[in-house]
Design an enzyme around this catalytic site. Structure first.
Site, mmCIF file in Angstrom:
data_model
loop_
_atom_site.group_PDB
_atom_site.id
_atom_site.type_symbol
_atom_site.label_atom_id
_atom_site.label_comp_id
_atom_site.label_asym_id
_atom_site.label_seq_id
_atom_site.Cartn_x
_atom_site.Cartn_y
_atom_site.Cartn_z
ATOM 1 N N HIS A 140 -3.791 -0.231 11.951
ATOM 2 C CA HIS A 140 -5.221 -0.351 12.277
ATOM 3 C C HIS A 140 -5.489 -1.655 13.028
ATOM 4 O O HIS A 140 -6.155 -2.554 12.510
ATOM 5 C CB HIS A 140 -6.068 -0.293 11.004
ATOM 6 C CG HIS A 140 -5.906 0.956 10.210
ATOM 7 N ND1 HIS A 140 -6.206 2.209 10.716
ATOM 8 C CD2 HIS A 140 -5.462 1.156 8.947
ATOM 9 C CE1 HIS A 140 -5.964 3.119 9.781
ATOM 10 N NE2 HIS A 140 -5.502 2.507 8.712
ATOM 11 N N GLU B 92 0.798 -1.222 0.000
ATOM 12 C CA GLU B 92 0.000 0.000 0.000
ATOM 13 C C GLU B 92 0.830 1.271 0.000
ATOM 14 O O GLU B 92 0.474 2.243 -0.643
ATOM 15 C CB GLU B 92 -0.945 -0.008 1.210
ATOM 16 C CG GLU B 92 -2.180 0.880 1.052
ATOM 17 C CD GLU B 92 -1.927 2.361 1.274
ATOM 18 O OE1 GLU B 92 -2.700 3.185 0.742
ATOM 19 O OE2 GLU B 92 -0.971 2.706 1.994
ATOM 20 N N HIS C 105 -0.658 0.601 7.121
ATOM 21 C CA HIS C 105 -1.262 1.423 6.070
ATOM 22 C C HIS C 105 -0.166 2.356 5.545
ATOM 23 O O HIS C 105 0.827 1.900 4.995
ATOM 24 C CB HIS C 105 -2.453 2.181 6.679
ATOM 25 C CG HIS C 105 -3.447 2.664 5.677
ATOM 26 N ND1 HIS C 105 -4.727 3.056 6.025
ATOM 27 C CD2 HIS C 105 -3.366 2.864 4.337
ATOM 28 C CE1 HIS C 105 -5.391 3.444 4.953
ATOM 29 N NE2 HIS C 105 -4.579 3.356 3.917
ATOM 30 N N ASP D 202 -3.986 8.621 -4.784
ATOM 31 C CA ASP D 202 -3.730 7.944 -3.514
ATOM 32 C C ASP D 202 -2.455 8.511 -2.884
ATOM 33 O O ASP D 202 -2.373 9.693 -2.614
ATOM 34 C CB ASP D 202 -3.652 6.427 -3.749
ATOM 35 C CG ASP D 202 -4.007 5.612 -2.513
ATOM 36 O OD1 ASP D 202 -3.527 5.939 -1.410
ATOM 37 O OD2 ASP D 202 -4.764 4.636 -2.635
ATOM 38 N N ASN D 203 -1.441 7.695 -2.665
ATOM 39 C CA ASN D 203 -0.237 8.163 -1.976
ATOM 40 C C ASN D 203 0.639 9.035 -2.883
ATOM 41 O O ASN D 203 0.641 8.886 -4.107
ATOM 42 C CB ASN D 203 0.579 6.968 -1.478
ATOM 43 C CG ASN D 203 -0.115 6.270 -0.330
ATOM 44 O OD1 ASN D 203 -0.593 6.908 0.596
ATOM 45 N ND2 ASN D 203 -0.190 4.936 -0.400
ATOM 46 N N ASN E 197 -5.878 11.831 1.753
ATOM 47 C CA ASN E 197 -5.247 10.523 1.605
ATOM 48 C C ASN E 197 -3.732 10.656 1.721
ATOM 49 O O ASN E 197 -3.204 10.874 2.790
ATOM 50 C CB ASN E 197 -5.689 9.899 0.278
ATOM 51 C CG ASN E 197 -5.428 8.415 0.209
ATOM 52 O OD1 ASN E 197 -4.294 7.973 0.276
ATOM 53 N ND2 ASN E 197 -6.489 7.636 0.043
ATOM 54 N N ASN F 201 -4.848 7.653 7.520
ATOM 55 C CA ASN F 201 -4.528 6.998 6.255
ATOM 56 C C ASN F 201 -3.031 7.046 5.978
ATOM 57 O O ASN F 201 -2.397 6.020 5.783
ATOM 58 C CB ASN F 201 -5.306 7.672 5.120
ATOM 59 C CG ASN F 201 -5.111 7.013 3.777
ATOM 60 O OD1 ASN F 201 -4.004 6.941 3.256
ATOM 61 N ND2 ASN F 201 -6.189 6.513 3.196
#
Length: 354
Positions: free
Chosen positions: A133, A53, A114, A268-269, A223, A167
């Site tokens: 998480h 991720e 994450h 996203d990232n 994010n 996140n």
């Protein structure tokens, strides 16, 4: 009269639901299809099977990769397997992923990593911050990297009432960071309602042992987050608003909005090329496919390179795009000396030589 009023109310409610559904589909880019963009020298990374991720690369070419994320509403290929942190040395001719050993005393069984971020201290100590998480909660785990035996020593677990649905994270010091909360709620049903209703309750939080505060708000879903090479600006991706925000960082750690770069994909990232300042990002061309995960209509992958984001005309280049046949649900892209790592939420990871 009562029946007429009831019919009118039902009609209004139906219209509101229809409008929200259309807006929700637009935020997910539910109708978007992409043309492939291939790179010639790529291979899947052996050993990474359940996600990659987030990726963060040290200046010396050591790449940390988080794997095994279990996230509400998204597929997991190994729901009962604890998460992992992998390391790759990009200086090697044929880099391979090695799982890092984590020190005793840390709860590995509930490890659900994450976003990640590294910080190199003045004495060259490497700290790894990991968003975790456990049991569907949000914590930040602080580790020290021991290169001699490829291990992580757990230093502490950070919890706070403002760190509710974390996140991603960008380290600012050995015990301080900015973090994005992608939703106000973490319960899946409430999270879905938040997305469906289009509530902009997502935010960015600054954390240090002395001070914790909200420093930016009003996002659909904040994010990826990162910092410019000169450490003057913070970049924040709003995945459901399809954009990247540029925020100026102040001496008191507050942030002020500078500009927003609008894109046509779910960002996203964010990773930064330390030499050029370019932003590399993994994106979801169609978020609906990511949530549905239909084997006959797989979630696609997309990598963008953003050059000169502070200028009046930034240059955005689609470096890679795949329909899901090779890589599903790309979440991150990071570069080092002509080498590109592409990670995914729950699928494989790709190594490319540019």
């Amino acid at each position: 009269m009562g029946k007429l009023l009831a019919v009118a109310l039902v009609g209004i409610a139906a219209a509101l639901v229809a409008e929200r559904l259309m807006a929700f589909r637009n935020r997910l880019n539910a109708s978007r299809e992409i043309a492939p963009v291939t790179l010639p020298n790529c291979r899947l990374i052996k050993g990474i099977e359940t996600g990659s991720e987030d990726i963060d690369i040290l200046p010396n070419g050591l790449a940390f990769i988080s794997s095994g994320l279990k996230y509400p509403g998204l597929k997991s290929l190994a729901p009962d397997k604890p998460g992992e942190i992998f390391l790759m040395d990009l200086n090697e001719d044929n880099p391979r992923a090695v799982e890092l050993r984590i020190s005793r005393g840390f709860d590995l069984a509930s490890f659900n990593p994450h976003g990640i971020s590294t910080y190199v201290d003045r004495d060259d100590t490497v700290y790894l911050f990991v968003v975790n998480h456990p049991h569907q909660k949000s914590t930040v785990e602080l580790f020290k990297f021991v290169e001699d035996d490829n291990s992580l020593v757990h230093l502490k677990t950070i919890r706070h009432d403002l760190l509710t649905s974390v996140n991603d994270i960008v380290a600012m010091g050995p015990d301080s960071f900015y973090a994005t909360n992608d939703h106000y709620f973490f319960d899946f049903i409430l999270m879905f309602l938040e997305m469906f209703l289009g509530l902009t309750w997502s935010n960015v939080v600054y954390y240090s042992p002395k001070e914790v505060k909200e420093v930016a708000a009003g996002f659909y879903s904040a994010n990826g987050i990162n910092v410019s090479p000169d450490r003057k600006y913070i970049y924040v991706a709003d995945v459901f608003d399809h954009n990247v925000h540029v925020m100026e960082k102040h001496a008191n750690w507050n942030l002020t909005h500078v500009k927003t770069l609008q894109l046509d994909t779910l960002v996203d990232n964010l990773s930064i090329d330390p030499h050029t300042g370019d932003i590399w990002t993994g994106c979801h061309p169609n978020g609906m496919k990511l949530f549905y995960n239909d084997p006959e209509n797989l979630p696609a992958s997309e990598v963008l390179r953003i050059q000169n984001i502070l200028s009046e005309e930034p240059v955005v280049t689609r470096v890679y795009a795949d329909n899901g046949s090779v890589l599903q649900g790309t979440s991150v892209a990071s570069v080092y000396e002509g080498k590109l790592l592409i990670g995914t939420v729950y699928h494989r990871a790709l190594y490319c030589e540019l």
